[in-house]
Design a protein around this motif. Structure first.
Motif, PDB file in Angstrom:
ATOM      1  N   ARG A   1      -9.595  -7.583   2.628  1.00  0.00           N
ATOM      2  CA  ARG A   1      -9.977  -7.165   1.273  1.00  0.00           C
ATOM      3  C   ARG A   1      -9.401  -5.789   0.971  1.00  0.00           C
ATOM      4  O   ARG A   1      -9.335  -4.931   1.844  1.00  0.00           O
ATOM      5  CB  ARG A   1     -11.507  -7.117   1.161  1.00  0.00           C
ATOM      6  N   ILE A   2      -8.979  -5.591  -0.286  1.00  0.00           N
ATOM      7  CA  ILE A   2      -8.604  -4.270  -0.798  1.00  0.00           C
ATOM      8  C   ILE A   2      -9.378  -4.081  -2.093  1.00  0.00           C
ATOM      9  O   ILE A   2      -9.129  -4.768  -3.091  1.00  0.00           O
ATOM     10  CB  ILE A   2      -7.091  -4.143  -1.056  1.00  0.00           C
TER      11      ILE A   2
ATOM     12  N   PHE B   1     -14.278  -3.401   9.994  1.00  0.00           N
ATOM     13  CA  PHE B   1     -14.004  -2.010   9.622  1.00  0.00           C
ATOM     14  C   PHE B   1     -13.833  -1.935   8.108  1.00  0.00           C
ATOM     15  O   PHE B   1     -13.053  -2.713   7.541  1.00  0.00           O
ATOM     16  CB  PHE B   1     -12.681  -1.528  10.234  1.00  0.00           C
ATOM     17  N   ILE B   2     -14.517  -1.007   7.453  1.00  0.00           N
ATOM     18  CA  ILE B   2     -14.257  -0.708   6.039  1.00  0.00           C
ATOM     19  C   ILE B   2     -13.856   0.765   5.974  1.00  0.00           C
ATOM     20  O   ILE B   2     -14.645   1.651   6.339  1.00  0.00           O
ATOM     21  CB  ILE B   2     -15.483  -0.991   5.153  1.00  0.00           C
TER      22      ILE B   2
ATOM     23  N   LEU C   1      -3.918  -9.262   4.099  1.00  0.00           N
ATOM     24  CA  LEU C   1      -3.625  -8.946   2.699  1.00  0.00           C
ATOM     25  C   LEU C   1      -2.682  -7.747   2.555  1.00  0.00           C
ATOM     26  O   LEU C   1      -2.988  -6.651   3.001  1.00  0.00           O
ATOM     27  CB  LEU C   1      -4.942  -8.677   1.968  1.00  0.00           C
ATOM     28  N   LEU C   2      -1.549  -7.999   1.920  1.00  0.00           N
ATOM     29  CA  LEU C   2      -0.579  -6.950   1.595  1.00  0.00           C
ATOM     30  C   LEU C   2      -0.259  -7.063   0.111  1.00  0.00           C
ATOM     31  O   LEU C   2      -0.033  -8.164  -0.400  1.00  0.00           O
ATOM     32  CB  LEU C   2       0.697  -7.119   2.430  1.00  0.00           C
ATOM     33  N   VAL C   3      -0.245  -5.930  -0.579  1.00  0.00           N
ATOM     34  CA  VAL C   3       0.011  -5.899  -2.027  1.00  0.00           C
ATOM     35  C   VAL C   3       1.426  -5.389  -2.273  1.00  0.00           C
ATOM     36  O   VAL C   3       1.805  -4.323  -1.778  1.00  0.00           O
ATOM     37  CB  VAL C   3      -0.999  -4.972  -2.746  1.00  0.00           C
ATOM     38  N   LEU C   4       2.198  -6.152  -3.041  1.00  0.00           N
ATOM     39  CA  LEU C   4       3.517  -5.705  -3.508  1.00  0.00           C
ATOM     40  C   LEU C   4       3.445  -5.621  -5.030  1.00  0.00           C
ATOM     41  O   LEU C   4       2.963  -6.553  -5.670  1.00  0.00           O
ATOM     42  CB  LEU C   4       4.612  -6.695  -3.098  1.00  0.00           C
TER      43      LEU C   4
ATOM     44  N   LYS D   1     -10.787  -0.535   1.993  1.00  0.00           N
ATOM     45  CA  LYS D   1     -10.079  -1.684   2.559  1.00  0.00           C
ATOM     46  C   LYS D   1     -10.887  -2.213   3.747  1.00  0.00           C
ATOM     47  O   LYS D   1     -11.421  -1.440   4.532  1.00  0.00           O
ATOM     48  CB  LYS D   1      -8.668  -1.271   3.007  1.00  0.00           C
ATOM     49  N   GLU D   2     -10.972  -3.538   3.834  1.00  0.00           N
ATOM     50  CA  GLU D   2     -11.782  -4.160   4.887  1.00  0.00           C
ATOM     51  C   GLU D   2     -10.900  -4.939   5.858  1.00  0.00           C
ATOM     52  O   GLU D   2      -9.989  -5.664   5.439  1.00  0.00           O
ATOM     53  CB  GLU D   2     -12.820  -5.100   4.259  1.00  0.00           C
TER      54      GLU D   2
END
Length: 248
Positions: free
Chosen positions: A225-226, A197-198, A127-130, A149-150
């Protein structure tokens, strides 16, 4: 807080917009302080003064898009570098996920000012957010961001036997990078060779470096996840719009 501060900084603190957006709106005459239009960049305000924006600003902001990509390996998050393409190169009509039901038509103008809110290494996926929305960028990568972030992380132990429980505890809390203690994390085994990892912070190559400190080698890393937004079934190399009901 009784000292005057820059109007653009105050607007960012109030969550109205990013500082860059604030400067644009001030120049356009879209910002009022105690009901009076302020159009001079660098103007200062006191904390008790009321800051408001014109409807045009809200309308412009509502057109700004936020896009979620399932980034494959071999793409960089931001600017093109060393011959590698940036993730934004994946955003086109043909790669939009067929299951994306957001009622927004894709247009190439949406690629303008579309910046990554956080990064993923070239050899990491997921997951990458733009986003074009300064409020979301601030929420995800601002100094006081509390969005977790997971990640799912496939690992190999480089020493005999298996990772001791004491080292798993150190991954959760007790490690330092660059001479600075890391914030507590939540790290647990998913199966024999995969950790969850979170994290509440995002230092450069943080997970890989944490793992190295306890003798683990990362062989695969995927962000799933974010905050409240999950990668879900979004296929690798495809993208979708952030839904109106989703919040980080």
């Amino acid at each position: 807080m009784t000292e005057p501060v820059r109007l653009s900084k105050r607007m960012s603190e109030l969550g109205l917009c990013s500082r860059r957006e604030a400067d644009e709106w001030i120049e356009k005459g879209w910002v009022r302080v105690d009901g009076q239009v302020v159009s001079v960049l660098g103007s200062k305000v006191l904390p008790h003064q009321r800051v408001s924006v014109e409807r045009q600003a809200a309308a412009e902001q509502s057109k700004r898009v936020t896009i979620l990509i399932n980034k494959p390996m071999g793409f960089v998050s931001g600017q093109a570098e060393d011959g590698y393409k940036p993730a934004v190169a994946l955003v086109e009509s043909a790669t939009r996920w067929k299951e994306d039901h957001v009622d927004t038509q894709f247009h190439p103008t949406q690629l303008r000012s579309l910046v990554p809110a956080g990064r993923l290494d070239i050899d990491s996926v997921g997951l990458l957010v733009l986003t074009q929305d300064g409020r979301i960028a601030k929420q995800l990568i601002g100094e006081d961001s509390s969005v977790d972030k997971e990640y799912l992380v496939r690992v190999q132990y480089t020493k005999p036997g298996k990772l001791p429980d004491s080292d798993l505890k150190r991954l959760n809390h007790g490690l330092s990078l660059d001479g600075k203690a890391l914030k507590p994390a939540k790290v647990r085994w998913q199966n024999d060779d995969q950790l969850s990892f979170i994290l509440n912070e995002g230092k450069k190559r943080q997970i890989r470096r944490m793992c190295e400190l306890v003798g683990l080698k990362v062989v695969g890393l995927k962000r799933v996840r974010i905050g409240g937004v999950k990668l879900g079934d979004l296929p690798t190399g495809e993208w979708r719009y952030l839904r109106p009901d989703e919040q980080f």
